[in-house]
Every structure is written in C-alpha cells, then in structure tokens.
Design a protein around this motif. Sequence first.
Motif, mmCIF file in Angstrom:
data_model
loop_
_atom_site.group_PDB
_atom_site.id
_atom_site.type_symbol
_atom_site.label_atom_id
_atom_site.label_comp_id
_atom_site.label_asym_id
_atom_site.label_seq_id
_atom_site.Cartn_x
_atom_site.Cartn_y
_atom_site.Cartn_z
ATOM 1 N N SER A 1 -2.381 -12.691 35.897
ATOM 2 C CA SER A 1 -3.194 -12.066 34.858
ATOM 3 C C SER A 1 -2.732 -12.499 33.468
ATOM 4 O O SER A 1 -3.548 -12.853 32.609
ATOM 5 C CB SER A 1 -3.106 -10.551 34.994
ATOM 6 N N PHE A 2 -1.427 -12.476 33.260
ATOM 7 C CA PHE A 2 -0.864 -12.918 31.985
ATOM 8 C C PHE A 2 -1.188 -14.383 31.728
ATOM 9 O O PHE A 2 -1.632 -14.758 30.651
ATOM 10 C CB PHE A 2 0.657 -12.708 32.001
ATOM 11 N N ARG A 3 -0.998 -15.224 32.747
ATOM 12 C CA ARG A 3 -1.229 -16.664 32.614
ATOM 13 C C ARG A 3 -2.678 -16.970 32.232
ATOM 14 O O ARG A 3 -2.944 -17.833 31.413
ATOM 15 C CB ARG A 3 -0.854 -17.354 33.926
ATOM 16 N N GLU A 4 -3.611 -16.255 32.836
ATOM 17 C CA GLU A 4 -5.036 -16.475 32.565
ATOM 18 C C GLU A 4 -5.410 -16.131 31.129
ATOM 19 O O GLU A 4 -6.405 -16.635 30.606
ATOM 20 C CB GLU A 4 -5.885 -15.679 33.543
ATOM 21 N N SER A 5 -4.620 -15.303 30.483
ATOM 22 C CA SER A 5 -4.925 -14.928 29.101
ATOM 23 C C SER A 5 -4.420 -15.968 28.087
ATOM 24 O O SER A 5 -4.706 -15.858 26.897
ATOM 25 C CB SER A 5 -4.307 -13.566 28.779
ATOM 26 N N MET B 1 -0.071 -0.098 42.339
ATOM 27 C CA MET B 1 0.751 -0.888 41.451
ATOM 28 C C MET B 1 0.556 -2.381 41.770
ATOM 29 O O MET B 1 0.494 -2.765 42.929
ATOM 30 C CB MET B 1 2.223 -0.502 41.643
ATOM 31 N N ARG B 2 0.465 -3.170 40.732
ATOM 32 C CA ARG B 2 0.227 -4.603 40.907
ATOM 33 C C ARG B 2 1.544 -5.333 41.170
ATOM 34 O O ARG B 2 2.584 -4.971 40.645
ATOM 35 C CB ARG B 2 -0.438 -5.173 39.670
ATOM 36 N N SER B 3 1.449 -6.369 41.991
ATOM 37 C CA SER B 3 2.646 -7.147 42.315
ATOM 38 C C SER B 3 3.015 -8.043 41.129
ATOM 39 O O SER B 3 2.211 -8.270 40.219
ATOM 40 C CB SER B 3 2.403 -8.011 43.550
ATOM 41 N N SER B 4 4.232 -8.555 41.150
ATOM 42 C CA SER B 4 4.673 -9.440 40.062
ATOM 43 C C SER B 4 3.824 -10.705 40.021
ATOM 44 O O SER B 4 3.549 -11.239 38.947
ATOM 45 C CB SER B 4 6.155 -9.782 40.208
ATOM 46 N N THR B 5 3.368 -11.164 41.177
ATOM 47 C CA THR B 5 2.510 -12.351 41.225
ATOM 48 C C THR B 5 1.174 -12.075 40.546
ATOM 49 O O THR B 5 0.677 -12.902 39.779
ATOM 50 C CB THR B 5 2.277 -12.792 42.686
ATOM 51 N N GLU B 6 0.607 -10.906 40.808
ATOM 52 C CA GLU B 6 -0.658 -10.531 40.178
ATOM 53 C C GLU B 6 -0.497 -10.385 38.669
ATOM 54 O O GLU B 6 -1.354 -10.822 37.902
ATOM 55 C CB GLU B 6 -1.186 -9.229 40.771
ATOM 56 N N LEU B 7 0.597 -9.777 38.249
ATOM 57 C CA LEU B 7 0.850 -9.612 36.816
ATOM 58 C C LEU B 7 1.015 -10.966 36.131
ATOM 59 O O LEU B 7 0.473 -11.202 35.051
ATOM 60 C CB LEU B 7 2.085 -8.741 36.586
ATOM 61 N N PHE B 8 1.773 -11.859 36.764
ATOM 62 C CA PHE B 8 1.969 -13.182 36.182
ATOM 63 C C PHE B 8 0.646 -13.929 36.097
ATOM 64 O O PHE B 8 0.339 -14.538 35.071
ATOM 65 C CB PHE B 8 2.992 -13.994 36.992
#
Length: 68
Positions: free
Chosen positions: A10-14, A1-8
Amino acid sequence: MRSSTELFSSFRESLTPETQNDIDKLLFLYDWFLDEPDPDRRKVLKGEMRILEKKYNLVTDHTKKAAQ
C-alpha cells in the motif's frame, strides 16, 4: 489487521514510479550484497546502495552482524 506485506504494498503504490524503481533496485542490490562472497564486488554493491540511500536520506548498516 493488515500484514506487513500489505502495508508495504500500500505504501509503495502511493510513491512515484521513480521511487518505486529505486526501492526495487535497492532491494535487489542488498540481496545481491548479502550473497556476494567477493569483497571487491561487495564494495561496489555497497557504493551503489549508498547512492540510493543518500538520495532518500536513509541510514543503514551493511555489516554482517546487521544482516543476521
């Protein structure tokens, strides 16, 4: 499972560079707002944040209770 930092991240880069810039600015302003003791300066910072929040239709609560 990805951490909230990783998810953020990833989202930010998009997002577009302009939106990424606006997120950085909003986070910077909010951090400054939380640390600012002067009510007049807090009012100015809140106004700056609201400009960005309106741009992206964000709903926020900048009360001291919400920050805790």
